[in-house]
Design a protein around this motif. Sequence first.
Motif, PDB file in Angstrom:
ATOM      1  N   ALA A   8       0.825  -1.209   0.000  1.00 10.79           N
ATOM      2  CA  ALA A   8       0.000   0.000   0.000  1.00 10.79           C
ATOM      3  C   ALA A   8       0.858   1.258   0.000  1.00 10.79           C
ATOM      4  CB  ALA A   8      -0.931   0.004   1.219  1.00 10.79           C
ATOM      5  N   LEU A   9       1.913   1.230   0.803  1.00 10.80           N
ATOM      6  CA  LEU A   9       2.800   2.393   0.853  1.00 10.80           C
ATOM      7  C   LEU A   9       3.553   2.574  -0.456  1.00 10.80           C
ATOM      8  CD1 LEU A   9       4.073   1.909   4.504  1.00 10.80           C
ATOM      9  CD2 LEU A   9       2.627   3.774   3.669  1.00 10.80           C
ATOM     10  N   LYS A  10       3.857   1.462  -1.132  1.00 13.49           N
ATOM     11  CA  LYS A  10       4.448   1.573  -2.469  1.00 13.49           C
ATOM     12  C   LYS A  10       3.446   2.185  -3.441  1.00 13.49           C
ATOM     13  CE  LYS A  10       7.697  -2.336  -2.184  1.00 13.49           C
ATOM     14  NZ  LYS A  10       8.004  -3.701  -2.706  1.00 13.49           N
ATOM     15  N   ALA A  11       2.181   1.779  -3.308  1.00 16.48           N
ATOM     16  CA  ALA A  11       1.155   2.256  -4.229  1.00 16.48           C
ATOM     17  C   ALA A  11       0.939   3.764  -4.127  1.00 16.48           C
ATOM     18  CB  ALA A  11      -0.165   1.524  -3.968  1.00 16.48           C
ATOM     19  N   ILE A  12       1.110   4.323  -2.936  1.00 17.18           N
ATOM     20  CA  ILE A  12       0.939   5.770  -2.799  1.00 17.18           C
ATOM     21  C   ILE A  12       2.272   6.512  -2.928  1.00 17.18           C
ATOM     22  CG2 ILE A  12      -1.146   5.520  -1.400  1.00 17.18           C
ATOM     23  CD1 ILE A  12       0.524   6.218   1.066  1.00 17.18           C
ATOM     24  N   GLY A  13       3.330   5.779  -3.299  1.00 16.04           N
ATOM     25  CA  GLY A  13       4.618   6.410  -3.577  1.00 16.04           C
ATOM     26  C   GLY A  13       5.412   6.820  -2.365  1.00 16.04           C
ATOM     27  N   SER A  14       5.139   6.204  -1.208  1.00 18.21           N
ATOM     28  CA  SER A  14       5.803   6.625   0.029  1.00 18.21           C
ATOM     29  C   SER A  14       6.839   5.642   0.547  1.00 18.21           C
ATOM     30  CB  SER A  14       4.749   6.856   1.133  1.00 18.21           C
ATOM     31  OG  SER A  14       3.820   7.841   0.749  1.00 18.21           O
ATOM     32  N   TRP A  15       6.829   4.414   0.052  1.00 19.92           N
ATOM     33  CA  TRP A  15       7.672   3.378   0.652  1.00 19.92           C
ATOM     34  C   TRP A  15       9.161   3.675   0.568  1.00 19.92           C
ATOM     35  CZ3 TRP A  15       7.835   0.258   4.327  1.00 19.92           C
ATOM     36  CH2 TRP A  15       8.779  -0.751   4.398  1.00 19.92           C
ATOM     37  N   ASP A  16       9.621   4.187  -0.567  1.00 15.10           N
ATOM     38  CA  ASP A  16      11.058   4.435  -0.720  1.00 15.10           C
ATOM     39  C   ASP A  16      11.579   5.431   0.311  1.00 15.10           C
ATOM     40  OD1 ASP A  16      11.190   2.661  -2.789  1.00 15.10           O
ATOM     41  OD2 ASP A  16      11.160   4.170  -4.379  1.00 15.10           O
ATOM     42  N   ALA A  17      10.731   6.364   0.731  1.00 17.19           N
ATOM     43  CA  ALA A  17      11.149   7.339   1.742  1.00 17.19           C
ATOM     44  C   ALA A  17      11.072   6.760   3.148  1.00 17.19           C
ATOM     45  CB  ALA A  17      10.269   8.587   1.647  1.00 17.19           C
ATOM     46  N   ILE A  18      10.258   5.739   3.339  1.00 20.80           N
ATOM     47  CA  ILE A  18      10.056   5.148   4.667  1.00 20.80           C
ATOM     48  C   ILE A  18      11.067   4.053   4.969  1.00 20.80           C
ATOM     49  CG2 ILE A  18       8.439   3.771   6.048  1.00 20.80           C
ATOM     50  CD1 ILE A  18       6.176   5.288   4.578  1.00 20.80           C
ATOM     51  N   GLU A  19      11.367   3.215   3.987  1.00 24.28           N
ATOM     52  CA  GLU A  19      12.177   2.015   4.217  1.00 24.28           C
ATOM     53  C   GLU A  19      13.523   2.289   4.898  1.00 24.28           C
ATOM     54  OE1 GLU A  19      13.543  -2.050   1.887  1.00 24.28           O
ATOM     55  OE2 GLU A  19      13.147  -0.227   0.722  1.00 24.28           O
ATOM     56  N   PRO A  20      14.247   3.366   4.550  1.00 26.30           N
ATOM     57  CA  PRO A  20      15.540   3.590   5.214  1.00 26.30           C
ATOM     58  C   PRO A  20      15.442   3.791   6.726  1.00 26.30           C
ATOM     59  CG  PRO A  20      15.382   4.907   3.212  1.00 26.30           C
ATOM     60  CD  PRO A  20      14.022   4.355   3.471  1.00 26.30           C
TER      61      PRO A  20
ATOM     62  N   PRO B 105       9.261 -12.116   2.729  1.00 27.01           N
ATOM     63  CA  PRO B 105      10.061 -10.906   2.990  1.00 27.01           C
ATOM     64  C   PRO B 105       9.996 -10.531   4.465  1.00 27.01           C
ATOM     65  CG  PRO B 105       8.591 -10.598   1.110  1.00 27.01           C
ATOM     66  CD  PRO B 105       8.162 -11.867   1.786  1.00 27.01           C
ATOM     67  N   PRO B 106      10.977  -9.805   4.959  1.00 25.43           N
ATOM     68  CA  PRO B 106      10.949  -9.413   6.371  1.00 25.43           C
ATOM     69  C   PRO B 106       9.847  -8.401   6.649  1.00 25.43           C
ATOM     70  CG  PRO B 106      12.728  -8.284   5.235  1.00 25.43           C
ATOM     71  CD  PRO B 106      12.171  -9.288   4.266  1.00 25.43           C
ATOM     72  N   THR B 107       9.458  -8.339   7.895  1.00 26.65           N
ATOM     73  CA  THR B 107       8.606  -7.253   8.363  1.00 26.65           C
ATOM     74  C   THR B 107       9.511  -6.057   8.653  1.00 26.65           C
ATOM     75  OG1 THR B 107       6.970  -8.738   9.316  1.00 26.65           O
ATOM     76  CG2 THR B 107       7.091  -6.518  10.244  1.00 26.65           C
ATOM     77  N   ASN B 108       9.049  -4.863   8.361  1.00 27.89           N
ATOM     78  CA  ASN B 108       9.845  -3.653   8.604  1.00 27.89           C
ATOM     79  C   ASN B 108       9.321  -2.931   9.830  1.00 27.89           C
ATOM     80  OD1 ASN B 108       9.845  -4.119   5.443  1.00 27.89           O
ATOM     81  ND2 ASN B 108      11.737  -3.056   5.974  1.00 27.89           N
ATOM     82  N   VAL B 109      10.182  -2.780  10.838  1.00 26.37           N
ATOM     83  CA  VAL B 109       9.796  -2.170  12.104  1.00 26.37           C
ATOM     84  C   VAL B 109      10.241  -0.710  12.128  1.00 26.37           C
ATOM     85  CG1 VAL B 109      10.149  -2.223  14.609  1.00 26.37           C
ATOM     86  CG2 VAL B 109       9.860  -4.362  13.328  1.00 26.37           C
ATOM     87  N   ILE B 110       9.345   0.147  12.587  1.00 22.77           N
ATOM     88  CA  ILE B 110       9.633   1.579  12.636  1.00 22.77           C
ATOM     89  C   ILE B 110       8.866   2.197  13.800  1.00 22.77           C
ATOM     90  CG2 ILE B 110       7.725   2.114  11.033  1.00 22.77           C
ATOM     91  CD1 ILE B 110       9.440   4.394   9.906  1.00 22.77           C
ATOM     92  N   GLN B 111       9.402   3.280  14.353  1.00 15.07           N
ATOM     93  CA  GLN B 111       8.636   4.021  15.355  1.00 15.07           C
ATOM     94  C   GLN B 111       7.367   4.554  14.688  1.00 15.07           C
ATOM     95  OE1 GLN B 111      11.915   4.758  14.623  1.00 15.07           O
ATOM     96  NE2 GLN B 111      13.052   5.290  16.483  1.00 15.07           N
ATOM     97  N   ARG B 112       6.259   4.383  15.340  1.00 15.69           N
ATOM     98  CA  ARG B 112       4.991   4.832  14.755  1.00 15.69           C
ATOM     99  C   ARG B 112       5.052   6.314  14.392  1.00 15.69           C
ATOM    100  NH1 ARG B 112       0.621   8.612  15.857  1.00 15.69           N
ATOM    101  NH2 ARG B 112      -1.316   7.695  15.100  1.00 15.69           N
ATOM    102  N   ASP B 113       5.601   7.145  15.270  1.00 21.07           N
ATOM    103  CA  ASP B 113       5.656   8.580  15.000  1.00 21.07           C
ATOM    104  C   ASP B 113       6.619   8.912  13.864  1.00 21.07           C
ATOM    105  OD1 ASP B 113       3.815   8.958  16.941  1.00 21.07           O
ATOM    106  OD2 ASP B 113       5.124   9.969  18.365  1.00 21.07           O
ATOM    107  N   ARG B 114       7.649   8.074  13.669  1.00 25.97           N
ATOM    108  CA  ARG B 114       8.572   8.323  12.559  1.00 25.97           C
ATOM    109  C   ARG B 114       7.897   7.971  11.232  1.00 25.97           C
ATOM    110  NH1 ARG B 114      14.987   6.799  13.016  1.00 25.97           N
ATOM    111  NH2 ARG B 114      15.744   8.776  12.177  1.00 25.97           N
ATOM    112  N   LEU B 115       7.070   6.952  11.240  1.00 27.95           N
ATOM    113  CA  LEU B 115       6.258   6.652  10.064  1.00 27.95           C
ATOM    114  C   LEU B 115       5.359   7.839   9.748  1.00 27.95           C
ATOM    115  CD1 LEU B 115       5.024   4.790   7.899  1.00 27.95           C
ATOM    116  CD2 LEU B 115       3.555   3.838   9.710  1.00 27.95           C
TER     117      LEU B 115
END
Length: 358
Positions: free
Chosen positions: A96-108, A137-147
């Motif tokens: 979904a995040l790829k579909a809205i064009g946001s994943w590349d900015a989030i993954e790092p 594929p792995p699950t990607n963990v991130i701080q909710r507020d950083r997302l």
Amino acid sequence: MRLTLLSILLLHEASALVATTLAKPSAASSFAPPESSIVVGAGPAGLATAIMLSKRGWPNVQVFDRLPAPPSLDDEVWSDTARFYLIGIGGRGREALKAIGSWDAIEPYTAPVRGRKDWSPGAGIDGGVETIRADRPPTNVIQRDRLVACLLAEATSLGVVVKHEVDVTGVRWEGETAVLSLSPCGEECAAEEAEAAGAEAAGAGAARTEEVAAPFVVASDGARRTVAVAMEAEDAARRWAPPWDKFRIVKYEDTSVRVYKTVPFKPPADWRGDINYSARTAAANFDALPTLDGTYCGILLIKPDDTFTKGLPDVPAARAYFDELLPQFSPMITDDALQAGRLPLTLTSKPHHPDPNH
């Protein structure tokens, strides 16, 4: 933390719909967009919705949230592991995040989780069972507020207007237009949210100072439910409408009240840094997920009448508590973390970290 989990569920469950809607616009979605749209709530689901609408060409998208904006993406505050709760983004969320064009900015800003290691009740220190998910594929963990910070940057770059510290205190309808009542809201709202996490607060806030109208409104304000409460009240006033034609909020009794405390720790070099660690005991549940710098944030879930909940007098007492309850983790927990752990805990009805592997 019902609000926490609701936001997570919205992100994971609604994500498939977001991706599908962007990829395959339906006939119903091909009508002319409204002249303006409002999203109530600037969490992951609300901002993802605003991004989706903007990328579909909808003009004048506004988002309102009662809490302050998150720190900037590269702020040093993110290194404070125990300050932010973590969420796992699985396959559907990632697509979904790829579909809205946001994943590349989030993954790092995410840490991969490729499996888990569990200690069942009664298992000894060496009794943990490790499961690595090599087939997915792995699950990607991130701080909710950083997302949220990532999605906020994407939304504003598209021209979406996001206003923080603005509380939507009520909604009424004039024909086909929703009129929202807005009040300024800052630190007092953050304190309110922390003090009554998950509690209903619809209608609370300062006196109305502004109104804004839009023909299209998305409610993404979690357990606060300002829009939902207004919809229920509006339909309740329709005296002659049949019950099945009225919008209704269904509430369920909380039968599993728990309190939680964040417990940061650094695993030893011979422990994997890319799995979820968890332990179940008769008295508590403990789950830990990794962050980018290799530190883990554990969540201790215990009953309200537990010894730890009532308060421990000093660090040695806290150390003894963890030595008995979680001997496999206690050596990794610093005295500073134990000192912080003696502070009051927070009420919750659900686990704090979602399991990223189920």
